[in-house]
Design an enzyme around this catalytic site. Structure first.
Site, PDB file in Angstrom:
ATOM      1  N   ASP A  31       0.847  -1.193   0.000  1.00  0.00           N
ATOM      2  CA  ASP A  31       0.000   0.000   0.000  1.00  0.00           C
ATOM      3  C   ASP A  31       0.884   1.244   0.000  1.00  0.00           C
ATOM      4  OD1 ASP A  31      -3.204   0.488   0.923  1.00  0.00           O
ATOM      5  OD2 ASP A  31      -1.840   2.182   1.125  1.00  0.00           O
ATOM      6  N   ILE A  32       0.465   2.233  -0.780  1.00  0.00           N
ATOM      7  CA  ILE A  32       1.226   3.474  -0.909  1.00  0.00           C
ATOM      8  C   ILE A  32       1.162   4.301   0.378  1.00  0.00           C
ATOM      9  CG2 ILE A  32      -0.598   5.014  -1.792  1.00  0.00           C
ATOM     10  CD1 ILE A  32       1.368   5.771  -4.056  1.00  0.00           C
ATOM     11  N   GLN A  95     -14.560   2.548   1.202  1.00  0.00           N
ATOM     12  CA  GLN A  95     -13.882   2.055  -0.004  1.00  0.00           C
ATOM     13  C   GLN A  95     -13.569   3.228  -0.932  1.00  0.00           C
ATOM     14  OE1 GLN A  95     -16.041  -0.787  -2.458  1.00  0.00           O
ATOM     15  NE2 GLN A  95     -14.225  -1.249  -3.685  1.00  0.00           N
ATOM     16  N   HIS A 101     -10.200  -5.258  -3.569  1.00  0.00           N
ATOM     17  CA  HIS A 101      -8.875  -5.401  -2.956  1.00  0.00           C
ATOM     18  C   HIS A 101      -9.050  -5.879  -1.529  1.00  0.00           C
ATOM     19  CE1 HIS A 101     -10.235  -1.217  -2.568  1.00  0.00           C
ATOM     20  NE2 HIS A 101      -9.660  -1.211  -1.365  1.00  0.00           N
ATOM     21  N   HIS A 103      -7.131  -5.983   1.927  1.00  0.00           N
ATOM     22  CA  HIS A 103      -5.990  -5.476   2.697  1.00  0.00           C
ATOM     23  C   HIS A 103      -5.451  -6.627   3.554  1.00  0.00           C
ATOM     24  CE1 HIS A 103      -7.187  -0.994   2.564  1.00  0.00           C
ATOM     25  NE2 HIS A 103      -8.283  -1.585   2.146  1.00  0.00           N
TER      26      HIS A 103
HETATM   27  P1  5GP Z   1      -9.831   1.318   0.393  1.00  0.00           P
HETATM   28  O1  5GP Z   1      -9.912   2.563   1.229  1.00  0.00           O
HETATM   29  O2  5GP Z   1     -10.502   1.500  -0.958  1.00  0.00           O
HETATM   30  O3  5GP Z   1     -10.266   0.075   1.087  1.00  0.00           O
HETATM   31  O4  5GP Z   1      -8.292   1.091   0.128  1.00  0.00           O
HETATM   32  C1  5GP Z   1      -7.602   1.603  -0.958  1.00  0.00           C
HETATM   33  C2  5GP Z   1      -6.132   1.524  -0.614  1.00  0.00           C
HETATM   34  O5  5GP Z   1      -5.388   1.686  -1.795  1.00  0.00           O
HETATM   35  C3  5GP Z   1      -5.682   2.601   0.375  1.00  0.00           C
HETATM   36  O6  5GP Z   1      -5.107   1.980   1.506  1.00  0.00           O
HETATM   37  C4  5GP Z   1      -4.662   3.418  -0.432  1.00  0.00           C
HETATM   38  O7  5GP Z   1      -3.580   3.851   0.346  1.00  0.00           O
HETATM   39  C5  5GP Z   1      -4.229   2.437  -1.516  1.00  0.00           C
HETATM   40  N1  5GP Z   1      -3.843   3.063  -2.764  1.00  0.00           N
HETATM   41  C6  5GP Z   1      -4.552   4.007  -3.446  1.00  0.00           C
HETATM   42  N2  5GP Z   1      -3.903   4.343  -4.583  1.00  0.00           N
HETATM   43  C7  5GP Z   1      -2.765   3.594  -4.606  1.00  0.00           C
HETATM   44  C8  5GP Z   1      -1.686   3.495  -5.541  1.00  0.00           C
HETATM   45  O8  5GP Z   1      -1.627   4.166  -6.580  1.00  0.00           O
HETATM   46  N3  5GP Z   1      -0.701   2.617  -5.247  1.00  0.00           N
HETATM   47  C9  5GP Z   1      -0.719   1.853  -4.116  1.00  0.00           C
HETATM   48  N4  5GP Z   1       0.311   1.015  -3.920  1.00  0.00           N
HETATM   49  N5  5GP Z   1      -1.729   1.918  -3.213  1.00  0.00           N
HETATM   50  C10 5GP Z   1      -2.733   2.776  -3.463  1.00  0.00           C
END
Ligand code: 5GP
Ligand code: ZN
Length: 115
Positions: A31-32, A95, A101, A103
């Site tokens: 994760d970034i 989300q 995805h 985690h």
């Molecule tokens: P969500 O909040 O949708 O469950 O999680 C999305 C995750 O994707 C977040 O933890 C965010 O930091 C990660 N993320 C978003 N854009 C990127 C990216 O371009 N590269 C990487 N490696 N992670 C990303």
């Protein structure tokens, strides 16, 4: 592939990522904005927006590999004392990327309940 999807672009290599797992149906990358010493996103190569859209007549191969990848990543990262798997699904869950995805978080004491 959804052309406006950031995770599809990671699958295709158009956006770089620190990839830790590559399989037939699934990839895993760091994760970034890591929230734990290990924070990896495990995603199907195929674009499916969210778990609510999961279709068992179509999606079983990546679903099984998602969990196989989680086992391997947990082992590779030394998470033998515990880890957490999370799917956010939809706006109220937070989300932010509309490509399924999972985690995997570990490497520190995790609190419960989540926010
Ligand atoms: P969500 O909040 O949708 O469950 O999680 C999305 C995750 O994707 C977040 O933890 C965010 O930091 C990660 N993320 C978003 N854009 C990127 C990216 O371009 N590269 C990487 N490696 N992670 C990303
Ligand atoms: Zn996508």
């Amino acid at each position: 592939m959804a052309t406006d999807c950031i995770f599809c672009k990671i699958v295709s290599g158009d956006i770089p990522a620190d990839i830790v797992y590559e399989g037939d149906h699934v990839i895993g990358f760091r994760d970034i904005n890591a929230q734990a010493p290990t924070h990896v996103q495990i995603i199907p190569r195929e674009h499916v927006a969210k778990i609510s859209d999961f279709d068992p007549s179509r999606d079983t191969a990546w679903l099984v590999e998602l969990f196989q990848a989680a086992q391997k990543i947990a082992s590779d990262e030394g998470l033998d004392k515990g880890f957490r798997l999370v799917f956010n699904n939809g706006a109220l869950s937070g989300q932010s990327v509309l490509h399924v995805h999972m985690h995997i978080l570990g490497g520190r004491q995790l609190s419960w309940p989540p926010g």
